[in-house]
Design a protein around this motif. Structure first.
Motif, mmCIF file in Angstrom:
data_model
loop_
_atom_site.group_PDB
_atom_site.id
_atom_site.type_symbol
_atom_site.label_atom_id
_atom_site.label_comp_id
_atom_site.label_asym_id
_atom_site.label_seq_id
_atom_site.Cartn_x
_atom_site.Cartn_y
_atom_site.Cartn_z
ATOM 1 N N ASP A 5 0.828 -1.204 0.000
ATOM 2 C CA ASP A 5 0.000 0.000 0.000
ATOM 3 C C ASP A 5 0.868 1.262 0.000
ATOM 4 O O ASP A 5 0.553 2.250 -0.679
ATOM 5 C CB ASP A 5 -0.922 0.008 1.221
ATOM 6 N N ASP A 8 2.341 1.681 -3.500
ATOM 7 C CA ASP A 8 1.315 2.140 -4.440
ATOM 8 C C ASP A 8 1.006 3.630 -4.213
ATOM 9 O O ASP A 8 0.852 4.398 -5.171
ATOM 10 C CB ASP A 8 0.038 1.316 -4.273
ATOM 11 N N PHE A 9 0.911 4.017 -2.948
ATOM 12 C CA PHE A 9 0.624 5.408 -2.603
ATOM 13 C C PHE A 9 1.734 6.335 -3.088
ATOM 14 O O PHE A 9 1.471 7.359 -3.754
ATOM 15 C CB PHE A 9 0.461 5.524 -1.084
ATOM 16 N N ASP A 11 4.120 5.678 -5.339
ATOM 17 C CA ASP A 11 4.262 5.617 -6.802
ATOM 18 C C ASP A 11 3.270 6.561 -7.470
ATOM 19 O O ASP A 11 3.593 7.229 -8.463
ATOM 20 C CB ASP A 11 4.056 4.185 -7.310
ATOM 21 N N ALA A 12 2.064 6.629 -6.939
ATOM 22 C CA ALA A 12 1.052 7.530 -7.503
ATOM 23 C C ALA A 12 1.466 8.989 -7.323
ATOM 24 O O ALA A 12 1.257 9.824 -8.223
ATOM 25 C CB ALA A 12 -0.303 7.271 -6.842
ATOM 26 N N LYS A 13 2.077 9.303 -6.189
ATOM 27 C CA LYS A 13 2.535 10.670 -5.939
ATOM 28 C C LYS A 13 3.723 11.024 -6.837
ATOM 29 O O LYS A 13 3.877 12.177 -7.239
ATOM 30 C CB LYS A 13 2.892 10.856 -4.463
ATOM 31 N N VAL A 15 4.143 9.963 -9.922
ATOM 32 C CA VAL A 15 3.529 10.285 -11.217
ATOM 33 C C VAL A 15 2.930 11.692 -11.184
ATOM 34 O O VAL A 15 3.047 12.463 -12.142
ATOM 35 C CB VAL A 15 2.448 9.247 -11.574
ATOM 36 N N GLN A 16 2.324 12.040 -10.058
ATOM 37 C CA GLN A 16 1.683 13.348 -9.926
ATOM 38 C C GLN A 16 2.684 14.494 -9.968
ATOM 39 O O GLN A 16 2.428 15.525 -10.619
ATOM 40 C CB GLN A 16 0.903 13.395 -8.598
ATOM 41 N N TYR A 241 11.315 8.827 -5.424
ATOM 42 C CA TYR A 241 10.386 9.117 -4.326
ATOM 43 C C TYR A 241 10.631 10.482 -3.698
ATOM 44 O O TYR A 241 9.834 10.931 -2.866
ATOM 45 C CB TYR A 241 10.447 8.011 -3.278
ATOM 46 N N ALA A 244 7.605 12.429 -4.436
ATOM 47 C CA ALA A 244 6.468 12.118 -3.574
ATOM 48 C C ALA A 244 6.624 12.756 -2.199
ATOM 49 O O ALA A 244 5.705 13.418 -1.701
ATOM 50 C CB ALA A 244 6.324 10.600 -3.443
#
Length: 254
Positions: A5, A8-9, A11-13, A15-16, A241, A244
């Motif tokens: 989790d 995933d959290f 990794d999404a940040k 991309v953002q 990261y 992120a």
């Protein structure tokens, strides 16, 4: 969060925030003004050097710094004469002043004329799995010319306990893949796996909340802790990261 989790959290940040809109408010926009490799890496190194404090002030002073170098930093560095350094005396960013800048210009000239450039110096000191020893060795080379003691504080030394935030940020800019239009991917001789996160108050606070580090100080030991945690999430490109952690801290007040 369990490890999956958390990954995933984050990794999404990544991309953002690993996106060209990141440039609008970040000092990395200064080296993005250039296309020549040497101009990019010199402007990036000098901008990273003054990258503390208010980000708008960093960007404004980065622009001013490039103007003092005739917006052609490599040509200025390698061709300047001693009397040209007088024109740098007016520069100031917090405790970094014209005297410090004049030495940085002289040292960079020495690095490009004698040592083969910034990439060559950092590559020579690279151990393969961490750039922290290379940063310490770089500092020795950088201050091999006669200099004032006051100027040495503007280049960090991991062997003396520093997290070396600004140099780690510079290395991220130079080494990480440039396909997203943020970092440059110029230095192919340094593996992304050896990079360390630019640890500062923002990324440090977020990392603690996510239980990536336990140590309270943002020092070399905390950085080693963070390195170990991020390399478990992505052993090939752990420093992605940074986007992120920084984004969560600065933009989302996580």
């Amino acid at each position: 969060m369990n490890k999956k989790d958390l990954k995933d959290f984050l990794d999404a940040k990544v991309v953002q925030y690993n996106h060209p809109h990141f440039l609008e408010s970040d000092p990395i926009q200064i080296p993005h003004r250039f296309t020549r490799k040497e101009d990019i890496e010199i402007s990036a190194f000098l901008t990273a050097t003054i990258a503390w404090g208010n980000r708008k002030s960093i960007i404004n002073n980065g622009i001013r710094l490039m103007e003092l170098l005739d917006n052609s930093p490599y040509e200025y560095i390698v061709n300047h004469q001693e009397n040209d350094l007088e024109g740098l005396s007016s520069f100031v960013h917090r405790t970094f002043n014209g005297t410090d800048l004049a030495y940085f210009v002289q040292s960079l000239q020495n690095i490009y004329q004698i040592h083969g450039g910034l990439e060559a110096v950092f590559t020579k000191g690279s151990s393969g799995n961490s750039m922290q020893p290379a940063i310490s060795d770089f500092k020795k080379t950088f201050f091999e010319l006669p200099h004032l003691t006051r100027t040495t504080k503007h280049v960090s030394d991991p062997r003396k306990g520093s997290a070396a935030k600004r140099i780690n940020m510079f290395l991220r800019w130079m080494v990480r893949d440039g396909s997203t239009g943020v970092d440059f991917g110029l230095w192919k001789s340094v593996p992304t796996a050896a990079l360390s996160c630019p640890l500062d108050v923002h990324s440090g606070n977020v990392a603690r909340k996510l239980k990536l580090i336990k140590r309270k100080q943002n020092d070399a030991n905390a950085l080693a802790e963070l390195d170990a945690s991020l390399r478990k999430l992505d052993p090939i490109d752990p420093v992605k990261y940074d986007f992120a952690l920084f984004g969560l801290g600065v933009f989302e007040k996580f």
